[in-house]
Structure formats: structure tokens, C-alpha cells
Enzyme design. Structure first.
Site, PDB file in Angstrom:
ATOM      1  N   PRO A 155       0.793  -1.233   0.000  1.00 58.01           N
ATOM      2  CA  PRO A 155       0.000   0.000   0.000  1.00 58.01           C
ATOM      3  C   PRO A 155       0.825   1.283   0.000  1.00 58.01           C
ATOM      4  CG  PRO A 155      -0.197  -1.175   2.095  1.00 58.01           C
ATOM      5  CD  PRO A 155       0.478  -2.095   1.125  1.00 58.01           C
ATOM      6  N   ASN A 156       0.318   2.232  -0.741  1.00 59.11           N
ATOM      7  CA  ASN A 156       0.848   3.605  -0.827  1.00 59.11           C
ATOM      8  C   ASN A 156       2.141   3.722  -1.631  1.00 59.11           C
ATOM      9  OD1 ASN A 156      -1.242   4.760   0.825  1.00 59.11           O
ATOM     10  ND2 ASN A 156      -0.276   3.702   2.541  1.00 59.11           N
ATOM     11  N   ARG A 163       4.446  10.953  -2.184  1.00 66.87           N
ATOM     12  CA  ARG A 163       4.326  10.597  -0.774  1.00 66.87           C
ATOM     13  C   ARG A 163       5.605  10.950   0.005  1.00 66.87           C
ATOM     14  NH1 ARG A 163       4.765   4.323   1.173  1.00 66.87           N
ATOM     15  NH2 ARG A 163       4.142   4.741   3.317  1.00 66.87           N
ATOM     16  N   TYR A 168      10.796   9.070   1.249  1.00 71.64           N
ATOM     17  CA  TYR A 168      10.742   8.067   0.185  1.00 71.64           C
ATOM     18  C   TYR A 168      11.355   8.533  -1.136  1.00 71.64           C
ATOM     19  CZ  TYR A 168       7.748   5.649   3.473  1.00 71.64           C
ATOM     20  OH  TYR A 168       7.280   5.013   4.593  1.00 71.64           O
ATOM     21  N   ASN A 220       8.150  -5.510  -1.240  1.00 73.17           N
ATOM     22  CA  ASN A 220       8.066  -4.445  -0.243  1.00 73.17           C
ATOM     23  C   ASN A 220       6.608  -4.428   0.209  1.00 73.17           C
ATOM     24  OD1 ASN A 220       7.927  -2.216   1.346  1.00 73.17           O
ATOM     25  ND2 ASN A 220       9.050  -0.863  -0.047  1.00 73.17           N
ATOM     26  N   ALA A 223       3.194  -1.053   4.687  1.00 68.46           N
ATOM     27  CA  ALA A 223       2.653  -1.118   6.051  1.00 68.46           C
ATOM     28  C   ALA A 223       2.274  -2.545   6.465  1.00 68.46           C
ATOM     29  CB  ALA A 223       1.450  -0.196   6.169  1.00 68.46           C
ATOM     30  N   GLU A 244      13.076  -9.207   0.978  1.00 69.22           N
ATOM     31  CA  GLU A 244      12.246  -8.135   1.551  1.00 69.22           C
ATOM     32  C   GLU A 244      12.986  -6.807   1.353  1.00 69.22           C
ATOM     33  OE1 GLU A 244      12.064  -8.428   5.807  1.00 69.22           O
ATOM     34  OE2 GLU A 244      10.666  -6.750   6.025  1.00 69.22           O
ATOM     35  N   HIS A 246      12.841  -2.505   1.878  1.00 67.96           N
ATOM     36  CA  HIS A 246      12.237  -1.262   2.380  1.00 67.96           C
ATOM     37  C   HIS A 246      13.075  -0.093   1.912  1.00 67.96           C
ATOM     38  CE1 HIS A 246       9.476  -3.509   4.788  1.00 67.96           C
ATOM     39  NE2 HIS A 246      10.491  -4.254   5.192  1.00 67.96           N
ATOM     40  N   ARG A 253      13.080   3.663  12.650  1.00 66.48           N
ATOM     41  CA  ARG A 253      11.860   4.480  12.678  1.00 66.48           C
ATOM     42  C   ARG A 253      10.994   4.111  13.905  1.00 66.48           C
ATOM     43  NH1 ARG A 253       9.302   4.677   6.810  1.00 66.48           N
ATOM     44  NH2 ARG A 253       7.954   6.177   7.903  1.00 66.48           N
TER      45      ARG A 253
HETATM   46  C1  DQA Z   1       8.273   0.915   3.836  1.00 63.90           C
HETATM   47  C2  DQA Z   1       8.326   1.082   5.339  1.00 63.90           C
HETATM   48  C3  DQA Z   1       6.977   0.805   5.956  1.00 63.90           C
HETATM   49  O1  DQA Z   1       7.051   0.934   7.366  1.00 63.90           O
HETATM   50  C4  DQA Z   1       5.960   1.777   5.442  1.00 63.90           C
HETATM   51  O2  DQA Z   1       4.686   1.489   5.973  1.00 63.90           O
HETATM   52  C5  DQA Z   1       5.927   1.830   3.965  1.00 63.90           C
HETATM   53  C6  DQA Z   1       7.173   1.746   3.212  1.00 63.90           C
HETATM   54  C7  DQA Z   1       9.599   1.322   3.157  1.00 63.90           C
HETATM   55  O3  DQA Z   1       9.734   0.994   1.972  1.00 63.90           O
HETATM   56  O4  DQA Z   1      10.426   1.964   3.766  1.00 63.90           O
HETATM   57  O5  DQA Z   1       4.888   2.051   3.386  1.00 63.90           O
HETATM   58  O6  DQA Z   1       8.043  -0.433   3.532  1.00 63.90           O
END
Ligand code: DQA
Length: 291
Positions: A155-156, A163, A168, A220, A223, A244, A246, A253
Site C-alpha cells: 500500500p501507498n 508521498r 521516500y 516491499n 505497512a 524483503e 524497504h 523508525r
Molecule cells: C516501507 C516502510 C513501511 O514501514 C511503510 O509502511 C511503507 C514503506 C519502506 O519501503 O520503507 O509504506 O516499507
């Protein structure tokens, strides 16, 4: 799936031939006008190999986005299926054939079909973006043998570039797709499918569909990293080597980001390298998968 099979699946997923009012190609899209859009099964269409996305157009329009090479061939196969007389159908056509319905226009006889893009169909900026990101799909489209890579974003992440840029960065999602596809090709993958969803179940479905189809996954979960046992279970079920990723340093964080459910099913975690982290993950996966 071959082109004929793809066209059949598309036709079955939109309610069969009698639901098609008109069809045409626009750029890399099959543009349809349908008698009843409620018959469209978008999840099924999205799951088809060769389909890169769908979008609605007005009250009765649907566009299905294919790779540049796939669209023409799929359209031709789709057209000949649409025009098949019911009596000519064989057992294979059962999935496409639908009972005739009252009030629904017969497709071929009553509607002109345009095959060429019209002047007003000049590329919009979003078409240009789509094409740019899809050009990388050509290699995967043409080649059928070899390792395949799936990149899944949660998501997002479709909001990349908009964003929280201080966290990011300014790279957009379509630029990310382009970079992943370029890196994947350079590393020897014959296909790099990039999938993004804001919905947990859709992400689970996509991982399940990868079984026996893809050789490596870059994930990725955004959330859902911090909440989803379902994603962990899906990864365990398909048992495909997964990295994985990020973009940010999740470990530094908030407390609620300190948990990763999926980590247990991944052979590596890359965090805090920005967008480059995806390319790093693809290279590491290639080393593992192409050995
Ligand atoms: C994320 C880190 C997550 O905590 C966050 O909710 C994201 C992006 C990252 O790529 O740093 O949406 O996965």
C-alpha cells in the site's frame, strides 16, 4: 498461456462475446464498450499473464493494458473469438460461451469495429508514462524460457514521488517499475512483472499466483510488513526465494515498524537504500536463482 488462451480468458472475464458492444486498440490497450460492465471480473483479468492493468472509461467502457507486442495479437485472437458462430464452438470454448440475453446487442453485426487509433487518440502523458514503463516488458513478452521475477509492492507505494518525499524520495512508481525491469533484464531474467496493490488480499493472491510461474520475488509489503501474517503464510506456501525490501531504514523508525512478519520467509532484507534497494535485491536474487 498462449495468445489464443489469453484472448479466451479475457473474453470470459468480461461476460462473453455478447457483452461486447465494440472493441478497438488504442496504443497498448484493448478498448472495449460493454453492454453490462457489472459482468467484468477485473481481478481475473488482472491475474492474466500478459495483462498489465485495467481501467474503466465512463459508464460502459473498459480498457485492458497489454505489453506493446501482445496487444495486436491478442486483439486479433479476441476478434476472431468474438465473431465465432455459436454452432462453430468446440468444447474448449465453454469458458467463453454465454447464454444469449434479451436486449443485449449482437456484437459483430450491429457495431462497427475500429482497428486503428484515431487522431483524437493521440498519446496522453499517462499513455507515454505507461508505454515507457511497458517498453521493458518487450523482452519478457517475447521470451518464454528462463527465470522470471516478480516485484510486489504494497500500500501507498503507488504514491512514490508524491508521498513524503523527504523519506521516500522523488522517484515515481512508474520510474521504479522501469528501473526494476531494466535491472532484471541486465541480470538475466526473461520477465519482470511489477505488481502493486493497496489491498492485503490482492497481495496474497498475487503471491499465490507466482507458484510454479516465477522464480524469485522482490517484496516491499509496506505497512503490511508490520501486521500481515497472511503475507508471511503466502510466501511460505509458494516457497519462492524472496528478498524483503524497504526504501527507508525501518529499524530506525517508529516502534510499530520494528516488527516484520514476512522477514521469516525471506532470505534477505534490504532496508534504507532508497529505490536502489530494489536493484540490489534483484541482483542478489539473480545470484541465487541463476546459479
Ligand atoms: C516501507 C516502510 C513501511 O514501514 C511503510 O509502511 C511503507 C514503506 C519502506 O519501503 O520503507 O509504506 O516499507
Amino acid at each position: 498461456m498462449d495468445i489464443q488462451g489469453l484472448a479466451k480468458e479475457v473474453l470470459a472475464s468480461i461476460g462473453g462475446a455478447q457483452n461486447v458492444v465494440s472493441d478497438e486498440i488504442c496504443m497498448t490497450r484493448l478498448r472495449l464498450v460493454l453492454a453490462d460492465v457489472s459482468k467484468v471480473d477485473e481481478t481475473r483479468i488482472d491475474s492474466l499473464r500478459g495483462v498489465l492493468g485495467t481501467s474503466r472509461r465512463g459508464d460502459s467502457g473498459l480498457e485492458i493494458v497489454f505489453g506493446p507486442r501482445t496487444v495486436e495479437r491478442t486483439f486479433r485472437a479476441f476478434e476472431s473469438l468474438r465473431r465465432q458462430k455459436p454452432s462453430a464452438k468446440g468444447p474448449d470454448d465453454e469458458a467463453v460461451a454465454q447464454p444469449a440475453e434479451k436486449g443485449v446487442p449482437a456484437p459483430a453485426a450491429t457495431h462497427a469495429i475500429r482497428h486503428r487509433a484515431e487522431p483524437q487518440d493521440r498519446m496522453s502523458e499517462s499513455d507515454v508514462d505507461t508505454l515507457k514503463s511497458l517498453l521493458g516488458d518487450i523482452a519478457g513478452d517475447a521470451a518464454t524460457e528462463g527465470p522470471r521475477l516478480l516485484v510486489v509492492n504494497g500500500p501507498n507505494l503507488n504514491m512514490l514521488g508524491i508521498r513524503e518525499p523527504s523519506l521516500y524520495g522523488s522517484t515515481t512508481y512508474s520510474e521504479l517499475v522501469e528501473r526494476c525491469q531494466r535491472t532484471a533484464r541486465a541480470c538475466g531474467f526473461v520477465e519482470c512483472r511489477c505488481y502493486q496493490s493497496n489491498h492485503e488480499g490482492d497481495l496474497v493472491d498475487e503471491i499465490q499466483r507466482a507458484w510454479k510461474t516465477f522464480d524469485g520475488i522482490v517484496l516491499n509489503p509496506a505497512a503490511y510488513t508490520h501486521t500481515s501474517v497472511a503475507l508471511l503464510d503466502a510466501l511460505k506456501a509458494v516457497a519462492i526465494p524472496t528478498v524483503e525490501v524497504h526504501i527507508t531504514k525501518v529499524d530506525e523508525r517508529e516502534d510499530f515498524r520494528q516488527v516484520s512478519y514476512v522477514r521469516e520467509a525471506c532470505f534477505e532484507t534490504i532496508a534504507g537504500e532508497g529505490i536502489e534497494g530494489y536493484e540490489h535485491a534483484i541482483r542478489d536474487l539473480a545470484r541465487k536463482v541463476l546459479r
